[in-house]
Write an enzyme that holds these catalytic residues in place. Structure first.
Site, PDB file in Angstrom:
ATOM      1  N   ASP A 103       0.863  -1.283  -0.046  1.00  0.00           N
ATOM      2  CA  ASP A 103      -0.059  -0.334  -0.252  1.00  0.00           C
ATOM      3  C   ASP A 103       1.036   1.136   0.071  1.00  0.00           C
ATOM      4  O   ASP A 103       0.591   2.108  -0.344  1.00  0.00           O
ATOM      5  CB  ASP A 103      -1.280  -0.048   1.445  1.00  0.00           C
ATOM      6  CG  ASP A 103      -0.174  -0.430   2.648  1.00  0.00           C
ATOM      7  OD1 ASP A 103       1.134  -0.287   2.522  1.00  0.00           O
ATOM      8  OD2 ASP A 103      -0.723  -0.162   3.412  1.00  0.00           O
ATOM      9  N   ASP A 106       6.609   3.941   3.395  1.00  0.00           N
ATOM     10  CA  ASP A 106       7.154   5.201   4.380  1.00  0.00           C
ATOM     11  C   ASP A 106       8.706   5.693   4.968  1.00  0.00           C
ATOM     12  O   ASP A 106       9.050   5.798   3.627  1.00  0.00           O
ATOM     13  CB  ASP A 106       6.231   5.061   5.350  1.00  0.00           C
ATOM     14  CG  ASP A 106       6.298   6.188   6.483  1.00  0.00           C
ATOM     15  OD1 ASP A 106       6.279   7.334   6.113  1.00  0.00           O
ATOM     16  OD2 ASP A 106       5.820   5.760   7.877  1.00  0.00           O
TER      17      ASP A 106
HETATM   18  P1  IMP Z   1       7.453   1.632   7.220  1.00  0.00           P
HETATM   19  O1  IMP Z   1       8.486   0.559   7.803  1.00  0.00           O
HETATM   20  O2  IMP Z   1       8.071   2.857   7.348  1.00  0.00           O
HETATM   21  O3  IMP Z   1       7.693   2.220   5.200  1.00  0.00           O
HETATM   22  O4  IMP Z   1       5.816   2.089   7.089  1.00  0.00           O
HETATM   23  C1  IMP Z   1       5.238   0.967   6.028  1.00  0.00           C
HETATM   24  C2  IMP Z   1       3.541   0.786   7.061  1.00  0.00           C
HETATM   25  O5  IMP Z   1       2.935   2.120   7.985  1.00  0.00           O
HETATM   26  C3  IMP Z   1       2.790   0.820   6.154  1.00  0.00           C
HETATM   27  O6  IMP Z   1       2.789  -0.615   5.403  1.00  0.00           O
HETATM   28  C4  IMP Z   1       1.337   0.759   6.409  1.00  0.00           C
HETATM   29  O7  IMP Z   1       1.024   0.018   7.107  1.00  0.00           O
HETATM   30  C5  IMP Z   1       2.560   2.088   7.332  1.00  0.00           C
HETATM   31  N1  IMP Z   1       1.635   3.667   7.011  1.00  0.00           N
HETATM   32  C6  IMP Z   1       2.771   4.437   7.056  1.00  0.00           C
HETATM   33  N2  IMP Z   1       2.223   5.549   6.802  1.00  0.00           N
HETATM   34  C7  IMP Z   1       0.280   5.303   6.469  1.00  0.00           C
HETATM   35  C8  IMP Z   1      -0.059   6.783   6.758  1.00  0.00           C
HETATM   36  O8  IMP Z   1       0.248   8.203   6.471  1.00  0.00           O
HETATM   37  N3  IMP Z   1      -1.346   5.525   6.824  1.00  0.00           N
HETATM   38  C9  IMP Z   1      -2.067   4.286   7.354  1.00  0.00           C
HETATM   39  N4  IMP Z   1      -0.605   3.534   7.450  1.00  0.00           N
HETATM   40  C10 IMP Z   1       0.668   4.473   6.908  1.00  0.00           C
HETATM   41 MG    MG Z   2       1.231  -2.048   4.969  1.00  0.00          MG
END
Ligand code: IMP
Ligand code: MG
Length: 185
Positions: A103, A106
Site C-alpha cells: 500500500d 514510508d
Molecule cells: P515503513 O516501514 O515505515 O515503510 O511503514 C510502512 C507501513 O506503515 C505501511 O505498510 C503502513 O501500514 C504504515 N503506514 C505508513 N504511513 C501510513 C499512513 O500515512 N497511513 C496509514 N498507514 C501508514
Molecule cells: Mg502495510
C-alpha cells in the site's frame, strides 16, 4: 467509531484517479511479465484493496499469495527496522518472478526487511509495486519498480490504509485532520 468525515481533511487521490493509475500500472506490469512466472505477494492488511484492483487489470497469468509482518518495536507504522513474519506464504517462491504489492512505503524499513528475507528464498526476480510513496520519510533504501503516486508527508487513510484498523474500505486516499488524529511516529 466515528464517521470518517469527521477525520478527513481532504481527499488527495479520488477514486477515479486511483483506478486510472492502477490501470496504467497493470498495463506496464503485464508488458514486463509476459512469458514470466509471475507471483504477486500482498502484504496484509493494507495492500488488499490495491492487490484486488491491480490483478483485475493484469493480462498475464499469475498467482497470488499473502504474508503479514509486524515490527519488533511497538510502532504502529512498523518503522523500527527488523520485522517478524506473523503470517507466512503458502507457496515456495524459488525460481518465481515475485512482485511485492504494498500500500505505502514510508520509512521503507518494512519492505526492506521483507525483501532481505524473501531474497534468501531464491526467487528468480523480486520487484516492488507500491501504490503510495511517502518519499520524504525514507530511511531505508528501497527500489520501487512500480509506483502509483508520490505523496507528501501527511498521514493518509482509505483504500486499504487504516486509522486504528478502521476506514480501509474507503475507495479514495484521504488526509487525516491533524487536530483530530495524531499519527503514530
Ligand atoms: P515503513 O516501514 O515505515 O515503510 O511503514 C510502512 C507501513 O506503515 C505501511 O505498510 C503502513 O501500514 C504504515 N503506514 C505508513 N504511513 C501510513 C499512513 O500515512 N497511513 C496509514 N498507514 C501508514
Ligand atoms: Mg502495510
Amino acid at each position: 467509531m466515528q464517521d470518517y468525515r469527521e477525520l478527513l481533511a481532504e481527499i488527495i487521490i479520488p477514486e477515479k484517479e486511483l483506478q486510472a493509475r492502477i490501470r496504467e500500472l497493470g498495463k506496464e506490469i503485464s508488458q514486463d511479465y509476459q512469458g514470466k512466472d509471475l507471483l504477486l505477494i500482498c502484504i496484509l492488511r493494507g495492500g488488499v484493496m490495491f492487490l484486488t484492483d491491480l490483478m483485475r487489470t493484469l493480462t498475464v497469468p499469475h498467482n497470488i499469495d499473502f504474508m503479514a509482518v509486524s515490527s519488533y518495536g511497538s510502532g504502529v507504522r512498523q518503522s523500527s527496522g527488523q520485522v517478524r513474519i506473523t503470517l507466512d506464504l503458502t507457496t515456495s517462491i524459488e525460481g518465481r518472478d515475485v512482485l511485492l504489492v504494498e500500500d505505502i512505503i514510508d520509512s521503507g524499513h518494512t519492505i526492506a526487511s521483507v525483501i532481505d528475507l524473501l531474497n534468501t528464498r531464491r526467487p528468480h526476480s523480486l520487484r516492488v509495486c507500491a501504490l503510495l510513496d511517502k518519499a520524504e520519510r525514507r530511511e531505508a533504501e528501497v527500489p520501487i519498480h512500480y509506483c502509483g503516486f508520490v505523496i507528501p508527508n501527511k498521514f493518509v487513510f482509505g483504500y486499504g490504509l487504516d486509522i486504528d484498523e478502521y476506514y480501509r474500505n474507503l475507495p479514495f486516499i484521504g488526509v487525516v485532520r491533524p487536530d483530530k488524529y495524531l499519527a503514530p511516529e
